[in-house]
Design a protein around this motif. Sequence first.
Motif, PDB file in Angstrom:
ATOM      1  N   MET A  24       1.320  -1.590  -0.096  1.00  0.00           N
ATOM      2  CA  MET A  24       0.311   0.455   0.129  1.00  0.00           C
ATOM      3  C   MET A  24       0.724   1.296  -0.209  1.00  0.00           C
ATOM      4  SD  MET A  24      -3.526  -1.015   2.421  1.00  0.00           S
ATOM      5  CE  MET A  24      -2.635  -2.396   3.293  1.00  0.00           C
ATOM      6  N   GLY A  25       2.411   1.114  -0.459  1.00  0.00           N
ATOM      7  CA  GLY A  25       3.314   2.111  -0.481  1.00  0.00           C
ATOM      8  C   GLY A  25       3.580   3.128   0.775  1.00  0.00           C
ATOM      9  N   LEU A  26       3.458   1.811   1.287  1.00  0.00           N
ATOM     10  CA  LEU A  26       4.091   2.612   2.968  1.00  0.00           C
ATOM     11  C   LEU A  26       5.522   2.494   3.363  1.00  0.00           C
ATOM     12  CD1 LEU A  26       0.558   1.655   5.140  1.00  0.00           C
ATOM     13  CD2 LEU A  26       1.760   4.215   4.312  1.00  0.00           C
ATOM     14  N   LYS A  27       5.955   3.050   4.174  1.00  0.00           N
ATOM     15  CA  LYS A  27       7.510   1.772   4.851  1.00  0.00           C
ATOM     16  C   LYS A  27       7.652   1.611   6.117  1.00  0.00           C
ATOM     17  CE  LYS A  27      10.207   6.093   3.601  1.00  0.00           C
ATOM     18  NZ  LYS A  27      11.273   6.739   3.779  1.00  0.00           N
ATOM     19  N   VAL A  28       7.823   0.122   6.132  1.00  0.00           N
ATOM     20  CA  VAL A  28       7.586  -0.526   7.704  1.00  0.00           C
ATOM     21  C   VAL A  28       8.974  -0.681   8.515  1.00  0.00           C
ATOM     22  CG1 VAL A  28       7.184  -2.578   8.617  1.00  0.00           C
ATOM     23  CG2 VAL A  28       5.426  -1.435   6.462  1.00  0.00           C
ATOM     24  N   HIS A  29       8.185  -0.274   9.415  1.00  0.00           N
ATOM     25  CA  HIS A  29       9.716  -0.061  10.653  1.00  0.00           C
ATOM     26  C   HIS A  29       9.659  -1.090  11.270  1.00  0.00           C
ATOM     27  CE1 HIS A  29      12.163   3.092   8.913  1.00  0.00           C
ATOM     28  NE2 HIS A  29      10.774   3.764   8.308  1.00  0.00           N
ATOM     29  N   LEU A  30      10.304  -2.069  11.886  1.00  0.00           N
ATOM     30  CA  LEU A  30       9.765  -3.437  12.804  1.00  0.00           C
ATOM     31  C   LEU A  30      11.009  -2.994  13.760  1.00  0.00           C
ATOM     32  CD1 LEU A  30       9.492  -6.683  10.964  1.00  0.00           C
ATOM     33  CD2 LEU A  30       7.445  -5.263  12.080  1.00  0.00           C
ATOM     34  N   SER A  31      10.582  -3.335  14.965  1.00  0.00           N
ATOM     35  CA  SER A  31      10.473  -2.965  16.050  1.00  0.00           C
ATOM     36  C   SER A  31      10.865  -4.026  17.445  1.00  0.00           C
ATOM     37  CB  SER A  31      10.512  -1.436  17.135  1.00  0.00           C
ATOM     38  OG  SER A  31      11.564  -1.468  18.847  1.00  0.00           O
ATOM     39  N   ARG A  32      11.830  -5.669  17.718  1.00  0.00           N
ATOM     40  CA  ARG A  32      10.932  -6.558  18.237  1.00  0.00           C
ATOM     41  C   ARG A  32      11.493  -6.179  19.245  1.00  0.00           C
ATOM     42  NH1 ARG A  32      10.885 -11.988  15.265  1.00  0.00           N
ATOM     43  NH2 ARG A  32      10.027 -10.640  12.912  1.00  0.00           N
ATOM     44  N   GLY A  33      10.816  -6.337  20.461  1.00  0.00           N
ATOM     45  CA  GLY A  33      10.772  -6.107  21.762  1.00  0.00           C
ATOM     46  C   GLY A  33      10.442  -7.975  22.122  1.00  0.00           C
ATOM     47  N   ASP A  34      10.560  -8.018  23.646  1.00  0.00           N
ATOM     48  CA  ASP A  34      10.285  -9.166  24.638  1.00  0.00           C
ATOM     49  C   ASP A  34       9.173  -9.253  24.184  1.00  0.00           C
ATOM     50  OD1 ASP A  34      13.155  -9.050  25.215  1.00  0.00           O
ATOM     51  OD2 ASP A  34      13.532  -8.381  26.943  1.00  0.00           O
TER      52      ASP A  34
ATOM     53  N   LEU C  26      16.952   0.426  29.410  1.00  0.00           N
ATOM     54  CA  LEU C  26      15.789  -0.184  28.692  1.00  0.00           C
ATOM     55  C   LEU C  26      16.539  -0.314  27.189  1.00  0.00           C
ATOM     56  CD1 LEU C  26      13.088   2.585  30.042  1.00  0.00           C
ATOM     57  CD2 LEU C  26      13.108  -0.168  29.621  1.00  0.00           C
ATOM     58  N   LYS C  27      15.798  -1.013  25.940  1.00  0.00           N
ATOM     59  CA  LYS C  27      16.142  -1.292  24.467  1.00  0.00           C
ATOM     60  C   LYS C  27      14.966  -0.295  24.433  1.00  0.00           C
ATOM     61  CE  LYS C  27      16.480  -5.707  23.978  1.00  0.00           C
ATOM     62  NZ  LYS C  27      16.372  -7.109  23.783  1.00  0.00           N
ATOM     63  N   VAL C  28      16.171   0.421  23.334  1.00  0.00           N
ATOM     64  CA  VAL C  28      16.109   1.433  22.621  1.00  0.00           C
ATOM     65  C   VAL C  28      15.665   1.249  20.785  1.00  0.00           C
ATOM     66  CG1 VAL C  28      15.864   4.550  22.315  1.00  0.00           C
ATOM     67  CG2 VAL C  28      16.302   3.708  23.970  1.00  0.00           C
ATOM     68  N   LEU C  41      10.293   1.134  22.950  1.00  0.00           N
ATOM     69  CA  LEU C  41      11.471   1.345  24.483  1.00  0.00           C
ATOM     70  C   LEU C  41      10.826   0.042  25.196  1.00  0.00           C
ATOM     71  CD1 LEU C  41      10.585   4.277  26.576  1.00  0.00           C
ATOM     72  CD2 LEU C  41      12.705   3.884  25.538  1.00  0.00           C
ATOM     73  N   VAL C  42      11.830  -1.539  24.850  1.00  0.00           N
ATOM     74  CA  VAL C  42      12.191  -2.659  25.073  1.00  0.00           C
ATOM     75  C   VAL C  42      12.487  -2.813  26.830  1.00  0.00           C
ATOM     76  CG1 VAL C  42      12.134  -4.755  24.435  1.00  0.00           C
ATOM     77  CG2 VAL C  42      11.220  -3.017  22.554  1.00  0.00           C
ATOM     78  N   GLY C  43      12.015  -3.614  27.185  1.00  0.00           N
ATOM     79  CA  GLY C  43      12.136  -4.162  28.705  1.00  0.00           C
ATOM     80  C   GLY C  43      11.190  -3.769  29.603  1.00  0.00           C
ATOM     81  N   ASP C  44      11.943  -3.612  30.730  1.00  0.00           N
ATOM     82  CA  ASP C  44      11.427  -2.611  32.163  1.00  0.00           C
ATOM     83  C   ASP C  44      10.849  -1.841  32.133  1.00  0.00           C
ATOM     84  OD1 ASP C  44       9.256  -2.757  34.524  1.00  0.00           O
ATOM     85  OD2 ASP C  44      10.951  -3.460  35.586  1.00  0.00           O
ATOM     86  N   THR C  45       9.638  -1.005  32.203  1.00  0.00           N
ATOM     87  CA  THR C  45       9.787   0.808  31.680  1.00  0.00           C
ATOM     88  C   THR C  45       8.616   0.804  33.053  1.00  0.00           C
ATOM     89  OG1 THR C  45       7.209  -0.109  31.114  1.00  0.00           O
ATOM     90  CG2 THR C  45       9.265   0.594  29.031  1.00  0.00           C
ATOM     91  N   SER C  46       8.692   0.257  33.757  1.00  0.00           N
ATOM     92  CA  SER C  46       7.946   0.608  34.800  1.00  0.00           C
ATOM     93  C   SER C  46       8.996   1.948  35.913  1.00  0.00           C
ATOM     94  CB  SER C  46       7.541  -0.543  36.372  1.00  0.00           C
ATOM     95  OG  SER C  46       9.132  -0.937  36.513  1.00  0.00           O
ATOM     96  N   ASN C  47      10.113   1.632  35.655  1.00  0.00           N
ATOM     97  CA  ASN C  47      10.698   2.994  36.189  1.00  0.00           C
ATOM     98  C   ASN C  47      10.880   4.098  35.314  1.00  0.00           C
ATOM     99  OD1 ASN C  47      11.898   0.959  38.209  1.00  0.00           O
ATOM    100  ND2 ASN C  47      14.002   0.660  36.472  1.00  0.00           N
ATOM    101  N   ILE C  48      10.162   3.950  34.434  1.00  0.00           N
ATOM    102  CA  ILE C  48      10.000   5.417  33.369  1.00  0.00           C
ATOM    103  C   ILE C  48       8.751   5.633  33.761  1.00  0.00           C
ATOM    104  CG2 ILE C  48       9.702   6.140  31.299  1.00  0.00           C
ATOM    105  CD1 ILE C  48      12.277   5.188  31.480  1.00  0.00           C
ATOM    106  N   ASP C  49       9.290   7.499  34.393  1.00  0.00           N
ATOM    107  CA  ASP C  49       7.386   8.210  34.379  1.00  0.00           C
ATOM    108  C   ASP C  49       7.257   8.449  33.639  1.00  0.00           C
ATOM    109  OD1 ASP C  49       5.569  10.661  35.259  1.00  0.00           O
ATOM    110  OD2 ASP C  49       6.031   9.669  37.195  1.00  0.00           O
ATOM    111  N   ARG C  50       6.196   7.990  33.117  1.00  0.00           N
ATOM    112  CA  ARG C  50       5.076   8.467  31.458  1.00  0.00           C
ATOM    113  C   ARG C  50       4.739   9.844  31.200  1.00  0.00           C
ATOM    114  NH1 ARG C  50       0.057   6.239  28.319  1.00  0.00           N
ATOM    115  NH2 ARG C  50      -0.132   8.297  27.069  1.00  0.00           N
TER     116      ARG C  50
END
Lengths: 354, 354, 354, 354
Positions: A24-34, C26-28, C41-50
């Motif tokens: 659909m013409g979009l750029k996709v950025h993946l960010s894998r987390g736990d 955190l992993k960024v 932000l991936v990891g334990d974000t509970s320390n971050i004040d939103r």
Amino acid sequence: MIAVLKKETTDRQIHDLTEWLESMGLKVHLSRGDYATIVGLVGDTSNIDRELLESLDIVESVKTISEPFKKANRKFHPEDTVVEVGGTGGTGEGGSEGRSEGGSTVGCVKVGGGNFAVMAGPCSVESRDQIEEVAQAVKDAGALILRGGAFKPRTSPYDFQGLKDEGIELLEHARAHTGLPIVTEIMNPNHLPMFENVDLIQVGARNMQNFELLKELGKINKPILLKRGMANTIKEWLMSAEYIMAGGNENIILCERGIRTFETYTRNTLDLSAIPVLKELTHLPVIVDPSHATGVARYVKPMALAAAAAGADGLMIEVHNNPSKALCDGAQSLTPEQFADVMKGVNKIREVMK
Amino acid sequence: MIAVLKKETTDRQIHDLTEWLESMGLKVHLSRGDYATIVGLVGDTSNIDRELLESLDIVESVKTISEPFKKANRKFHPEDTVVEVGGTGGTGEGGSEGRSEGGSTVGCVKVGGGNFAVMAGPCSVESRDQIEEVAQAVKDAGALILRGGAFKPRTSPYDFQGLKDEGIELLEHARAHTGLPIVTEIMNPNHLPMFENVDLIQVGARNMQNFELLKELGKINKPILLKRGMANTIKEWLMSAEYIMAGGNENIILCERGIRTFETYTRNTLDLSAIPVLKELTHLPVIVDPSHATGVARYVKPMALAAAAAGADGLMIEVHNNPSKALCDGAQSLTPEQFADVMKGVNKIREVMK
Amino acid sequence: MIAVLKKETTDRQIHDLTEWLESMGLKVHLSRGDYATIVGLVGDTSNIDRELLESLDIVESVKTISEPFKKANRKFHPEDTVVEVGGTGGTGEGGSEGRSEGGSTVGCVKVGGGNFAVMAGPCSVESRDQIEEVAQAVKDAGALILRGGAFKPRTSPYDFQGLKDEGIELLEHARAHTGLPIVTEIMNPNHLPMFENVDLIQVGARNMQNFELLKELGKINKPILLKRGMANTIKEWLMSAEYIMAGGNENIILCERGIRTFETYTRNTLDLSAIPVLKELTHLPVIVDPSHATGVARYVKPMALAAAAAGADGLMIEVHNNPSKALCDGAQSLTPEQFADVMKGVNKIREVMK
Amino acid sequence: MIAVLKKETTDRQIHDLTEWLESMGLKVHLSRGDYATIVGLVGDTSNIDRELLESLDIVESVKTISEPFKKANRKFHPEDTVVEVGGTGGTGEGGSEGRSEGGSTVGCVKVGGGNFAVMAGPCSVESRDQIEEVAQAVKDAGALILRGGAFKPRTSPYDFQGLKDEGIELLEHARAHTGLPIVTEIMNPNHLPMFENVDLIQVGARNMQNFELLKELGKINKPILLKRGMANTIKEWLMSAEYIMAGGNENIILCERGIRTFETYTRNTLDLSAIPVLKELTHLPVIVDPSHATGVARYVKPMALAAAAAGADGLMIEVHNNPSKALCDGAQSLTPEQFADVMKGVNKIREVMK
């Protein structure tokens, strides 16, 4: 737009989704987390149906980053819009200098960009004497535009529905008499021919999401006063402005008139914080209607002053030459004397705001 | 109607008020108290403008005793209204036995008075294959009426607005194919000619107080499905029904579809207590739309069962043959299999409710 | 957690932000777009004040992905929690078989995980005769737990505030008499000693965010019935449960009792869609109080049936032996006969739900 | 109080009801209509339980005429209450001239009756340097009272809960340093001893109906700042003030801080129309907290100006010496420079309001 995928999403599924989105013409950025994989979509996401994306099994949530309104958005139009009411706006004749009509010159009133305008008049137009008398009184007190209801949206079919086309004619008489441009509410796109000589067309709160009406108003070049729906968010309100603007008509004035909450001492709760929010989000002018918001004449003055102090571009206030005889909404109308007192206070506030 | 006068009201003022009220044909009962004088108005108070009365200086408050809706009021019409959809209702031909169309007989579906009807189908009509496939599937699972959007009210002018007249034609094909009467939404009174062969005309939440549309629908004799506005009270909803009924069309089905609250896990908050309230106040049938209320497919089943248990006269449910490809609202649509499962549960509840 | 940075953010600023976030473990993940840069932000974000993050000049918005509640979260505790009320729960003696008290054995009632329990009794405990009579009546009809208010939260300081400790004693008498475990409301952590023999301690809607009280209840091991605040979101409700659970007490039953909306025909609007939402989000049992939600006795039955059909784990219903003489909330209490009728209906619904 | 009886009520039933009501010392006025009989109750109706009356079979509805709050009611106390904060109020020493503490004299600040007071300071007290620095800065800009949170009500048990008693000590240091009286929030009646040297005790929105806390605060003679609950009506708010006043403490300042609505651009919706409503209903002073209401620093100024223009008796504003490092609510705090700018604007508005 950001989509958060569920933890258990497989590589295969991510691959398929990416391919579809890229198609659909979009750029996709993946960010894998736990805990989750985040898919950032960059480009023109307006083709993506957000709810469709949300419905996919592998998608946990979708978040929109940019605002869905474009033409109303201050980001793409940083300077304030100044809407001109009357003058050429009314009938196509004349210029921003005002036009001649009857014995008077109809003023060209600017709203927005530092121009503050008060619109005042009775809830309903009732008779020639009434509207002319009120028109003169509010003009003397400093109002720049005359308001008056010809078509009235009433909760009950058994209540007075307005004088209709006759009401508009009476407003035109009052305009000729005083030179004040006129604003009145439209409820049906089929009535547009009757509004040809109206200077500013009002869309009432109940019709804020009457999209068919908005589309028709987008096709004309007359300024529109768009009231906030009583349970509509600021975003929905701007989307309704966008409906009109998408059709080509960008002369829109927004009017905050109170939202529905649990509080009952006032008819609605006037959301004055909408003013600074709108000033940030959009370039359109914003005025405030304290009469309908509170529903109580004696609360109109403090709320009018507060609106001016909060940065509104104008006010819409109900004034009646004899509130106790009003056919509708009498309890919220001011006498001309009370209105003159409000104007004095508002002018003082405007003075120190400069 | 009761007016409470301020403590300091003089005898003279009370006398004048009484005279004025009596001149409008009312009986006036005075009750003087230490803190207030109470004026009880007996007779036809519909001529009295409540807000006018409230605006008088001597009046502290006004309270209405009787409900402002008359034709929708159960007090004056104790038996349940049964609305017939399809059969003669659709085109004037046929009878309550159903009428012939294409290869099928279009059923006459009764709603209300113990008759429970499920309306199901896609949010939007997309293609002939889609609508016929879904129509057959929902019919097989027990739906009695086919729903599908041809004109779509969308918050954004840039979103898909529906197939319009072509969508209605596709619905008619699906009706001919399955014999299910059809319901679809109208947004503009000018579109009425296109709805001539529609069996049940839906007024959406955003148009619940589009009084001009309601008036036009009062002039026809086709049944109307009136959805509750998302921030409208039950009383306002009944007044909107009254608008249609005042015009002569008393075939109205009410549809609860969630109200706007502060909760965000669901799109709106389904107000199921509206069912017993409405059963008390009005004789009109009441159905529930759990799809739009929750906005989440997996909450549709529990809310459908709850609606049946609370005494609803029917349901309106979104079903799509492939939710992930829906052009709109995909996240809230059920697959035909999920819908069949909901129907099984609903039928069991209906069984024990007898 | 995702932070969206403003378009004009410089590389330097992004670098500083990244470094700061990484310093918190955190992993960024950065995703640069044409309109915005997305920081995942991936990891334990509970320390971050939103809110701190949101306050930074370069940050446009921050979005949380994972739920802030941990112990109440079904993700980390997939099986339903079954709360045991009475038996050992009450005083430490006895076992899940129930314990002996007075002439009766106090039952051990399970709530959740397929166990459905109805709690019934008067709004306020008034006298020994009253509470024993009602207790016997609700037991005969099938209630498993006796409710009754000893401490009453009243809007007005001039209204009856409950019999207090004497009320609790009367409830204990009624328990000895019938074997039903008892539930009653606490309003002050200092009153905890008086609640030593109460089987299930209720936190009322007005105290849902009385965090000091919640903390104290986290230190005991008695089951807690946590009512939803009348204007609190489901997320806030679960965070309040989390307050208790964080202290070590995981025996919590949630109770939906209506939320505040603009509708006035019912006292509050019962949010039954909260049931499937909670079933998804948390492992804690959920019951429904249709008496307080509607405030009207004749709406209790349809809403009780609907709650059962929506998947609730139980009900809390007000029953009085003589509603017209109740000292409070009389208008919403059922007679024992009406309650028995509700139970019959609920049992039928429960039967077909299996 | 007015009771409306159902049409079908018999004479015998009316007679019994009348007798019962008269037995409670009331005068009963009957008004028979064609559709309903109206029973007007004159005298002290505070003994009547409204809900009990409503629950009677023959009663259709009950309407209250007079307000349920007495001590807070302007009707019985027409002059504005002026609350004195600091001076003798703080510790019993000194006089309305202020008292000596550390090197400074602690001012006696009047709020109400024409006296306008701004309370400013950080959301949370964090360190001695922080609070003293902010205190000096807000004093220089014109604030009269120092605010700072020691006990923090946080939605999540895992968030920072405040420095507690240490925080109060730091506030006292800052008071000694600047002479500004201090205001801070209490969450637990057991903490009262720690608040002995606090000049103005704040009850937060979440505890507005923590009646046990209110009762304890009614027993002391220190001024109380009572914030409006985020979903509480003005009437409930005044009833909570009444709880404190009923105990003997009439030194109450009301603080509007935004109510919960469907709008999401602001954290809450600031209800400025509450100001003129309260000015009419009560003699107690009313201040406004635009920081918590909007949750956004850049909306604080317009809302502060609006509050002053609407007639507020003061403001409560969050100020931090470095918003980006605040431990909580950073996004809504002003820098000292921004605060000074707000004060300039507010002073100008106050000037023209005279």
